[in-house]
Design a protein around this motif. Structure first.
Motif, short mmCIF file in Angstrom:
data_model
loop_
_atom_site.label_atom_id
_atom_site.label_comp_id
_atom_site.label_asym_id
_atom_site.label_seq_id
_atom_site.Cartn_x
_atom_site.Cartn_y
_atom_site.Cartn_z
N VAL A 2 0.87 -1.17 0.00
CA VAL A 2 0.00 0.00 0.00
C VAL A 2 0.91 1.22 0.00
CG1 VAL A 2 -1.68 1.35 1.30
CG2 VAL A 2 -1.89 -1.14 1.22
N LEU A 3 0.85 2.03 -1.03
CA LEU A 3 1.69 3.22 -1.12
C LEU A 3 0.97 4.40 -0.47
CD1 LEU A 3 4.34 4.36 -2.24
CD2 LEU A 3 3.12 4.95 -4.35
N CYS A 4 1.65 5.03 0.49
CA CYS A 4 1.02 6.15 1.21
C CYS A 4 2.09 7.09 1.74
CB CYS A 4 0.17 5.62 2.38
SG CYS A 4 1.10 4.62 3.56
N SER A 5 1.71 8.31 2.04
CA SER A 5 2.62 9.26 2.67
C SER A 5 2.81 8.89 4.14
CB SER A 5 2.07 10.69 2.57
OG SER A 5 1.93 11.07 1.22
N ASN A 6 3.95 9.26 4.68
CA ASN A 6 4.27 8.88 6.05
C ASN A 6 3.28 9.44 7.07
OD1 ASN A 6 6.22 7.44 7.75
ND2 ASN A 6 6.67 9.46 8.61
N TYR A 7 2.81 10.67 6.84
CA TYR A 7 1.96 11.32 7.84
C TYR A 7 0.53 10.72 7.89
CZ TYR A 7 -0.57 14.15 4.35
OH TYR A 7 -1.36 14.56 3.31
N VAL A 8 0.16 9.96 6.86
CA VAL A 8 -1.17 9.31 6.89
C VAL A 8 -1.05 7.78 7.00
CG1 VAL A 8 -2.42 11.13 5.66
CG2 VAL A 8 -1.25 9.32 4.35
N LYS A 9 0.15 7.30 7.28
CA LYS A 9 0.38 5.85 7.31
C LYS A 9 -0.52 5.16 8.33
CE LYS A 9 4.59 3.98 7.14
NZ LYS A 9 5.93 3.49 7.61
N ASP A 10 -0.70 5.74 9.51
CA ASP A 10 -1.51 5.10 10.55
C ASP A 10 -2.98 5.00 10.15
OD1 ASP A 10 0.72 4.81 12.25
OD2 ASP A 10 0.51 6.88 12.90
N ALA A 11 -3.47 6.01 9.45
CA ALA A 11 -4.85 5.96 8.96
C ALA A 11 -4.99 4.86 7.90
CB ALA A 11 -5.27 7.31 8.39
N TYR A 12 -3.98 4.72 7.05
CA TYR A 12 -3.99 3.64 6.06
C TYR A 12 -3.93 2.27 6.74
CZ TYR A 12 -3.88 6.21 1.66
OH TYR A 12 -4.23 6.97 0.58
N PRO A 72 7.06 6.78 -0.15
CA PRO A 72 7.97 7.00 -1.28
C PRO A 72 9.44 6.75 -0.93
CG PRO A 72 6.29 8.69 -1.27
CD PRO A 72 6.09 7.88 -0.01
N ASN A 73 9.83 7.08 0.30
CA ASN A 73 11.22 6.86 0.72
C ASN A 73 11.57 5.37 0.85
OD1 ASN A 73 11.78 9.59 0.85
ND2 ASN A 73 11.23 9.76 3.02
N ASP A 74 10.55 4.53 0.98
CA ASP A 74 10.76 3.09 1.15
C ASP A 74 10.92 2.34 -0.17
OD1 ASP A 74 10.50 3.21 3.95
OD2 ASP A 74 8.31 3.05 3.81
N LEU A 75 10.66 3.01 -1.29
CA LEU A 75 10.61 2.31 -2.58
C LEU A 75 11.91 1.58 -2.94
CD1 LEU A 75 8.48 4.79 -4.72
CD2 LEU A 75 7.79 2.58 -3.78
N LEU A 130 5.39 -7.55 -5.68
CA LEU A 130 4.22 -7.32 -4.84
C LEU A 130 3.15 -6.58 -5.64
CD1 LEU A 130 6.43 -7.97 -2.70
CD2 LEU A 130 5.31 -6.33 -1.19
N GLU A 131 1.90 -6.95 -5.43
CA GLU A 131 0.78 -6.28 -6.10
C GLU A 131 0.25 -5.15 -5.21
OE1 GLU A 131 -2.27 -8.96 -7.44
OE2 GLU A 131 -0.83 -10.61 -7.59
N GLU A 132 -0.37 -4.16 -5.84
CA GLU A 132 -0.94 -3.06 -5.05
C GLU A 132 -2.24 -3.52 -4.39
OE1 GLU A 132 -2.11 1.68 -5.34
OE2 GLU A 132 -1.74 0.54 -7.19
N TYR A 133 -2.37 -3.20 -3.11
CA TYR A 133 -3.59 -3.51 -2.36
C TYR A 133 -4.44 -2.25 -2.33
CZ TYR A 133 -6.58 -5.35 1.38
OH TYR A 133 -7.66 -5.79 2.13
N LYS A 134 -5.64 -2.33 -2.86
CA LYS A 134 -6.50 -1.15 -2.98
C LYS A 134 -7.13 -0.79 -1.64
CE LYS A 134 -5.89 -0.75 -7.44
NZ LYS A 134 -5.11 0.38 -8.00
N VAL A 135 -6.89 0.44 -1.21
CA VAL A 135 -7.49 0.97 0.01
C VAL A 135 -8.31 2.19 -0.37
CG1 VAL A 135 -7.02 2.01 2.26
CG2 VAL A 135 -5.61 0.13 1.46
#
Length: 462
Positions: A224-234, A354-357, A371-376
């Motif tokens: 799941v690709l997400c920004s760090n500041y919203v990672k917990d919500a994801y 993005p920094n983890d890519l 890895l496949e993208e998991y849709k959230v």
């Protein structure tokens, strides 16, 4: 060559009957290859995917040989974590129940009375231990000896020999007899393990399970690709979306530090996902209690650091979530190996910024799997973002009020003292390192912000 039976491997009727009671009818590949060699007196280096039956690959021949010539202390098994030590002991417990040998085993880990442990070691056939506690016992109250030791086992050997436990391993090896069988098992072969056979005195079997990929075929792997500041919500939304499809499956969530682990646990409990935490800052009784609740399905979510990434076999785990990417590819393999075990299906979802890519690409190359993208649902993430942020802030305040970091500092100072180091000097080094890391992060953040600004200006000009 057809599949061999346990009898053809050289195991006795009593052991085979016990295996049958456990629902185990046929040996796995690593058991088929390693058990005869161990029974023949060879040393062994064995590597196979997690969930492939490595524990029984060394436990069964040890029990077989113990039946033939029972004496104490017969075998020493070293493992990196307390939880894995207890799980290995559980395997021996099955064989010690109501048998004529009256097999006795002891689990030696921190958090227990040392004098009692030293007394119990001397009366045990099988000793399962973490290196730190056993080294402490050897140095402070060694009322036992290993003169007659037949087997030495290093389970998760790559981690035990990876540098973290060098001091303790050296202390332990100094009191072991030179003549013994050495058994090294892991899910991953490292350069250290590959060179071990050059230093063992016995003939050594080197077995590595053939595999094109480093993770099992029954494991579905997503990101799941997400920004760090919203990672917990994801994270919360990922758990929600999984729960909509599977109400009963157990979930393991891995994160990087003890503090993060406790914060996530408090946050998820606050938003309605009952869970237990498992990390190195917890007292031993609390760690065991958390694990028991999770294994018995009374709690269906476990938040953990990498103390739970190795060897734990919990059949009901259907989903593993990496809240943070592990530093090494092999740790990713161990983490996701908590699900899809012994032919069962399972999912692994990794939250990636993005920094983890670059690290994600390295993992994909290592496991030979994309890895496949998991849709959230991004809209749902936006709805719950404020609630999650508030809940996490409250958890941080709660931890600070309960001196969580101070307890960690005290534990670190105790550890340094036991290692013969100056705690003030070590604390100063740690503080200096933290300041350096913060400076690097701030610099990196400024560079990223500047790049974003330059990109925005270019887009405006277009």
């Amino acid at each position: 060559m057809g599949k061999k039976s346990f009898k053809e491997l050289g195991l006795s009727t009593l052991i085979i009957k016990t295996l049958s009671m456990m629902g185990i009818q046929n040996p796995t590949d690593i058991q088929t290859n390693c058990i005869p060699a161990i029974l023949n007196g060879n040393d062994c280096v064995g590597a196979a995917k997690t969930g492939s039956g490595k524990t029984l690959a060394f436990a069964l021949p040890i029990i077989e040989k113990l039946y033939e010539d029972p004496f104490k202390i017969f075998a020493l098994i070293l493992t990196p974590t307390r939880e894995l030590a207890y799980q290995i002991s559980d395997q021996f417990s099955i064989f010690s129940a109501n048998n004529v040998l009256n097999l006795k085993h002891i689990t030696i880990v921190g958090g227990m009375d040392m004098i009692t442990q030293a007394q119990q070691i001397a009366n045990s056939h099988i000793v399962v231990a973490t290196p730190g506690r056993l080294a402490d016992l050897i140095e402070t109250c060694m009322t036992f000896n290993f003169h007659c030791l037949k087997f030495l086992v290093l389970d998760e050997a790559d981690r035990l020999l990876g540098g973290q436990f060098d001091g303790q391993i050296k202390t332990i090896f100094s009191v072991l007899p030179k003549t013994r069988q050495n058994l090294f098992f892991s899910a991953t072969i490292t350069d250290t393990l590959a060179t071990i056979k050059n230093f063992t005195k016995n003939e050594t079997l080197m077995y590595e399970a053939p595999a094109e990929i480093a993770t099992v075929e029954d494991l579905e792997q997503y990101y799941v690709l997400c920004s760090n500041y919203v990672k917990d919500a994801y994270l919360v939304q990922t758990v929600r979306s999984f729960r909509e499809k599977d109400e009963k499956g157990n979930i393991m969530i891995f994160t990087s530090t003890c503090r993060n682990c406790q914060i996530l646990s408090m946050m998820l409990n606050d938003v309605g996902f009952e869970n237990v935490a498992l990390h190195g800052m917890m007292k031993q009784k609390m760690r065991l209690a958390a694990l028991v609740k999770f294994k018995l399905n009374s709690i269906k979510i476990l938040i953990a650091t990498d103390v739970a990434s190795r060897g734990l076999d919990i059949p009901t785990v259907q989903l593993v979530i990496n809240h943070t990417l592990p530093k090494e590819c092999k740790e990713y393999i161990h983490r996701v190996g908590r699900t899809a075990r012994a032919g069962r299906k399972g999912k692994a979802i990794t939250l990636v910024t993005p920094n983890d890519l670059p690290q994600l690409l390295e993992i994909e190359k290592h496991i030979n799997t994309k890895l496949e993208e998991y849709k959230v649902n991004d809209k749902e993430v936006g709805i719950i973002f404020t609630q999650i942020s508030v809940s996490k802030s409250e958890a941080h305040i709660n931890l600070d009020e309960n001196n969580f970091d101070e307890r960690r500092r005290i534990n670190l100072r105790k550890k340094w003292i036991l290692e013969g180091l100056d705690p003030d000097e070590e604390e100063a080094k740690l503080l200096k390192k933290k300041k350096k890391n913060v400076k690097k992060l701030n610099t990196k953040h400024k560079i990223n912000k500047r790049k974003e600004s330059e990109l925005g200006n270019k887009n405006d000009q277009k």
